[in-house]
Design a protein around this motif. Structure first.
Motif, PDB file in Angstrom:
ATOM      1  N   PRO A   1       0.807  -1.225   0.000  1.00 50.15           N
ATOM      2  CA  PRO A   1       0.000   0.000   0.000  1.00 50.15           C
ATOM      3  C   PRO A   1       0.839   1.274   0.000  1.00 50.15           C
ATOM      4  O   PRO A   1       2.009   1.271   0.410  1.00 50.15           O
TER       5      PRO A   1
ATOM      6  N   TYR B   1      -1.351   2.173   5.069  1.00 45.75           N
ATOM      7  CA  TYR B   1      -2.779   1.919   5.269  1.00 45.75           C
ATOM      8  C   TYR B   1      -3.356   1.154   4.091  1.00 45.75           C
ATOM      9  O   TYR B   1      -3.082   1.462   2.937  1.00 45.75           O
ATOM     10  N   GLU B   2      -4.171   0.156   4.400  1.00 40.99           N
ATOM     11  CA  GLU B   2      -4.806  -0.658   3.360  1.00 40.99           C
ATOM     12  C   GLU B   2      -6.273  -0.851   3.722  1.00 40.99           C
ATOM     13  O   GLU B   2      -6.606  -1.119   4.875  1.00 40.99           O
ATOM     14  N   ASP B   3      -7.149  -0.698   2.720  1.00 35.80           N
ATOM     15  CA  ASP B   3      -8.576  -0.918   2.928  1.00 35.80           C
ATOM     16  C   ASP B   3      -9.142  -1.619   1.697  1.00 35.80           C
ATOM     17  O   ASP B   3      -8.389  -2.074   0.831  1.00 35.80           O
ATOM     18  N   ASP B   4     -10.462  -1.712   1.616  1.00 37.46           N
ATOM     19  CA  ASP B   4     -11.099  -2.398   0.485  1.00 37.46           C
ATOM     20  C   ASP B   4     -10.766  -1.730  -0.847  1.00 37.46           C
ATOM     21  O   ASP B   4     -10.610  -2.405  -1.863  1.00 37.46           O
ATOM     22  N   GLU B   5     -10.658  -0.405  -0.833  1.00 35.98           N
ATOM     23  CA  GLU B   5     -10.346   0.333  -2.067  1.00 35.98           C
ATOM     24  C   GLU B   5      -8.951  -0.019  -2.579  1.00 35.98           C
ATOM     25  O   GLU B   5      -8.744  -0.230  -3.776  1.00 35.98           O
ATOM     26  N   SER B   6      -7.983  -0.107  -1.688  1.00 35.62           N
ATOM     27  CA  SER B   6      -6.622  -0.449  -2.124  1.00 35.62           C
ATOM     28  C   SER B   6      -6.544  -1.904  -2.577  1.00 35.62           C
ATOM     29  O   SER B   6      -5.797  -2.230  -3.505  1.00 35.62           O
ATOM     30  N   LYS B   7      -7.305  -2.779  -1.953  1.00 37.15           N
ATOM     31  CA  LYS B   7      -7.349  -4.177  -2.395  1.00 37.15           C
ATOM     32  C   LYS B   7      -7.971  -4.273  -3.787  1.00 37.15           C
ATOM     33  O   LYS B   7      -7.518  -5.043  -4.632  1.00 37.15           O
ATOM     34  N   ARG B   8      -8.999  -3.493  -4.033  1.00 33.38           N
ATOM     35  CA  ARG B   8      -9.639  -3.459  -5.358  1.00 33.38           C
ATOM     36  C   ARG B   8      -8.649  -2.924  -6.390  1.00 33.38           C
ATOM     37  O   ARG B   8      -8.563  -3.441  -7.503  1.00 33.38           O
TER      38      ARG B   8
END
Length: 99
Positions: A9, A73-80
């Motif tokens: 990320p 920081y990593e969230d659903d948006e970065s995974k997408r």
């Protein structure tokens, strides 16, 4: 066609192989011109803690990373984004720069 990459990320701080300076990831999958051809790398980074200097930006791939010092920081948006990046890698005509 490239194999799938798991991108670190934004904000992640790493050491590159044989490097002595920390690098913070500020870009993923940048496309740029190199010797008259469009190419891309997995990351664009800056020296840490120095910050951004356009003349000092570094371009590197997962293979050059030796050690992760801090994971950003990593969230659903970065995974997408990672999924989309892998699809793009498999379909693009832009060559990955070998470093």
């Amino acid at each position: 066609m490239s194999e799938e990459s798991k991108l670190l990320p934004l904000g992640t701080v790493v050491y590159l192989r044989e490097g002595t300076t920390k690098i913070m990831i500020i870009g993923q999958g940048p496309v740029f011109e190199d010797e008259g051809h469009d190419v891309y790398t997995d990351y664009m980074g800056i020296g840490y803690p120095d910050g951004f200097d356009p003349d000092e930006a570094l371009f590197f791939n997962n293979e050059q990373i030796d050690k992760v010092v801090f994971k950003g920081y990593e969230d659903d948006e970065s995974k997408r984004y990672n999924d989309v990046y892998n699809q793009w890698q498999q379909s693009t005509d832009v060559l990955k720069k070998q470093l």
